[in-house]
Design an enzyme around this catalytic site. Structure first.
Site, PDB file in Angstrom:
ATOM      1  N   ARG A 130       0.869  -1.214   0.141  1.00  0.00           N
ATOM      2  CA  ARG A 130      -0.043   0.117   0.007  1.00  0.00           C
ATOM      3  C   ARG A 130       0.939   1.308  -0.001  1.00  0.00           C
ATOM      4  NH1 ARG A 130      -5.215  -1.377   3.824  1.00  0.00           N
ATOM      5  NH2 ARG A 130      -6.496  -2.110   2.270  1.00  0.00           N
TER       6      ARG A 130
ATOM      7  N   LYS B 187     -18.813 -15.866   3.381  1.00  0.00           N
ATOM      8  CA  LYS B 187     -20.259 -15.752   3.431  1.00  0.00           C
ATOM      9  C   LYS B 187     -21.257 -15.503   2.111  1.00  0.00           C
ATOM     10  CE  LYS B 187     -20.107 -14.395   8.342  1.00  0.00           C
ATOM     11  NZ  LYS B 187     -20.339 -13.345   9.356  1.00  0.00           N
TER      12      LYS B 187
ATOM     13  N   GLY C 110      -8.054  -7.832  -0.933  1.00  0.00           N
ATOM     14  CA  GLY C 110      -8.199  -8.583   0.250  1.00  0.00           C
ATOM     15  C   GLY C 110      -7.497  -9.914   0.143  1.00  0.00           C
TER      16      GLY C 110
ATOM     17  N   GLY D 228     -12.587  -4.048   1.557  1.00  0.00           N
ATOM     18  CA  GLY D 228     -13.896  -3.513   1.773  1.00  0.00           C
ATOM     19  C   GLY D 228     -14.268  -2.569   0.509  1.00  0.00           C
TER      20      GLY D 228
HETATM   21  C1  3PG Z   1      -8.765  -1.488   4.993  1.00  0.00           C
HETATM   22  O1  3PG Z   1      -7.672  -1.884   5.312  1.00  0.00           O
HETATM   23  O2  3PG Z   1      -9.754  -2.269   4.772  1.00  0.00           O
HETATM   24  C2  3PG Z   1      -8.832  -0.112   4.903  1.00  0.00           C
HETATM   25  O3  3PG Z   1      -7.699   0.380   5.217  1.00  0.00           O
HETATM   26  C3  3PG Z   1     -10.069   0.465   5.816  1.00  0.00           C
HETATM   27  O4  3PG Z   1      -9.787   0.060   6.952  1.00  0.00           O
HETATM   28  P1  3PG Z   1     -11.131  -0.066   8.086  1.00  0.00           P
HETATM   29  O5  3PG Z   1     -11.996  -1.208   7.411  1.00  0.00           O
HETATM   30  O6  3PG Z   1     -10.661  -0.196   9.335  1.00  0.00           O
HETATM   31  O7  3PG Z   1     -12.070   1.116   7.781  1.00  0.00           O
HETATM   32 MG    MG Z   2     -11.609  -3.406   6.106  1.00  0.00          MG
END
Ligand code: 3PG
Ligand code: MG
Length: 417
Positions: A40, A206, A374, A397
């Site tokens: 990142r 899920k 992810g 997310g």
């Molecule tokens: C992540 O790692 O998904 C983002 O940096 C957002 O973090 P958060 O889900 O704690 O808001």
């Molecule tokens: Mg997150």
């Protein structure tokens, strides 16, 4: 892109408030927090270098973890400042707060092309609350606002949304960084009119997490391949035995509705035909939460009923081979979510086979492959295939919400072109 980007700016001599997503994984080693994956940070370097070349004075803001308004020492961004210094090859001033006089002093001392990083914005509860007064405090050092934090763009927080509003109200510019632009291009524009066949691979735990994405992609994909624990809810809905597998009994109707929609839209919707199962047994070790660490015995593959004492942990070999064949025929591939518990080598084969097929389709058949962040990114990197795909998102997310068709608050707040 209809939003202003850093390419449209001239920031010479201006203070650029740059929101980045430096929420990187850290591990404690000999009493020090060490970054275990700097992707990142690396991915923001293009934006940083462009703004430095333009002569901007960069003030970087980020969050790390979820400290819930407290100064958690393990969630300090100081190790990130050191890493950034190393990667950028120029000093990075570190402010051990994100608002106040100390920050204003550091910002005032910056010369053109110099960089400072502020401490974790989530040390203040006002950040997640998107408190307007807090946004004003952050904006004290902002002439221009740039958001390169795609991974946090689904959050309407003070540093991702509120500050942009403050800067815009003053007549200042709010632009997307190059990483943000690239993420939106691959996860958005590139999937608008995909080269066909367009194959979507969805895994993860899920059905409830993925149903919106399934629903949206059913409108676009030629084939959807389902894997991961989510497949067991589909099995349950078909009246098959799932043993101790992770399922969402209240989502069976949802699963069947997705299949019905696929049929109606003539989308090839594939579920695993075989599953790697094992019997979970508690060991005498305890995990961090005080729960027994499980071991898995009697690992084998089943095609029909999962035995009562067993749990499913991955797609089987037959499914992996079938999915790989479909993937190798694709011209566009979108992958989000692993096919099983790939972190454990005993259950990684199915996910690895899919990773290999995605890489091969890209390298040998010229397919465009887009990895939706992810765990699928982790799985590809674990298989050492991360550099063999077209694009890997830095958002977990955020990429999921974007693929669902949501408007991301961090993008919406930017200036239109
Ligand atoms: C992540 O790692 O998904 C983002 O940096 C957002 O973090 P958060 O889900 O704690 O808001
Ligand atoms: Mg997150």
């Amino acid at each position: 892109m209809a939003k202003l980007t850093v390419r449209d700016l001239n920031v010479k001599g201006k203070r650029v408030f740059l929101r980045v997503d430096y929420n990187v994984p850290l591990e404690e080693k000999d009493g020090k927090m060490v970054i275990t994956d700097a992707t990142r940070i690396v991915e923001t370097l293009h934006t940083l270098k462009l703004l430095i070349e333009q002569g901007g004075r960069l003030i970087l803001t980020a969050h790390l973890g979820r400290p819930k308004g407290k100064r958690e020492a393990t969630m300090s961004l100081r190790p990130v400042a050191d890493k950034l210094h190393e990667l950028l090859g120029q000093p990075v001033a570190f402010a051990d707060d994100c608002i106040g006089e100390h920050v204003e002093k550091i910002a005032a001392a910056l010369k053109d092309g110099e960089v400072a990083l502020l401490e974790n914005v989530r040390y203040y509860n006002e950040e997640e609350a998107n408190d307007p007064a807090f946004a004003e405090k952050l904006a004290k050092v902002a002439d221009v606002y740039v958001n390169d934090a795609f991974g946090a763009a689904h959050r309407a927080h003070a540093s991702t949304e509120g500050v942009a509003r403050v800067v815009a109200k003053r007549g200042g510019q709010c632009a997307a960084g190059l990483l943000m632009e690239r993420e939106l291009k691959f996860l958005g524009d590139e999937l608008e009119k995909p080269a066909r066949p367009f194959v979507v691979i969805l895994g993860g735990a899920k059905v409830s997490d993925k149903i919106k994405v399934i629903d949206r992609l059913l409108e676009k994909a030629d084939t959807i391949l389902i894997g991961g624990a989510m497949a067991y809810t589909f099995r349950l809905a078909h009246g098959q035995k799932v043993g101790k597998s992770l399922v969402e009994p209240d989502r069976q109707a949802m699963a069947l509705a997705a299949e019905a929609k696929a049929k109606q839209l003539k989308v090839n919707f594939e579920l695993p035909s075989d599953v790697v199962v094992a019997k979970p047994v508690p060991t005498d070790k305890l995990n961090k939460k005080g729960k027994p660490v499980m071991d898995f015995v009697n690992i084998h593959t089943v095609t029909d009923a999962i035995p009562d004492d067993a749990e499913g942990f991955s797609i089987g070999e037959q499914t992996a081979a079938h999915y790989a064949k479909i993937i190798l025929g694709a011209k566009t591939i979108l992958w989000n979510g692993p096919m099983g518990m790939f972190e454990d080598a005993r259950f990684a084969a199915g996910t690895n086979a899919v990773a290999k097929a995605v890489a091969e389709a890209t390298q040998k058949h010229g397919a465009k492959s887009i990895i939706g962040g992810g765990d699928s990114v982790k799985a590809l990197n674990q298989a050492k295939l991360g550099d063999q795909v077209s694009f890997m998102s830095t958002g977990g997310g955020a990429s999921l919400e974007f693929l669902e068709g949501a408007v991301l608050p961090g993008v919406a707040a930017l200036s239109d072109k």
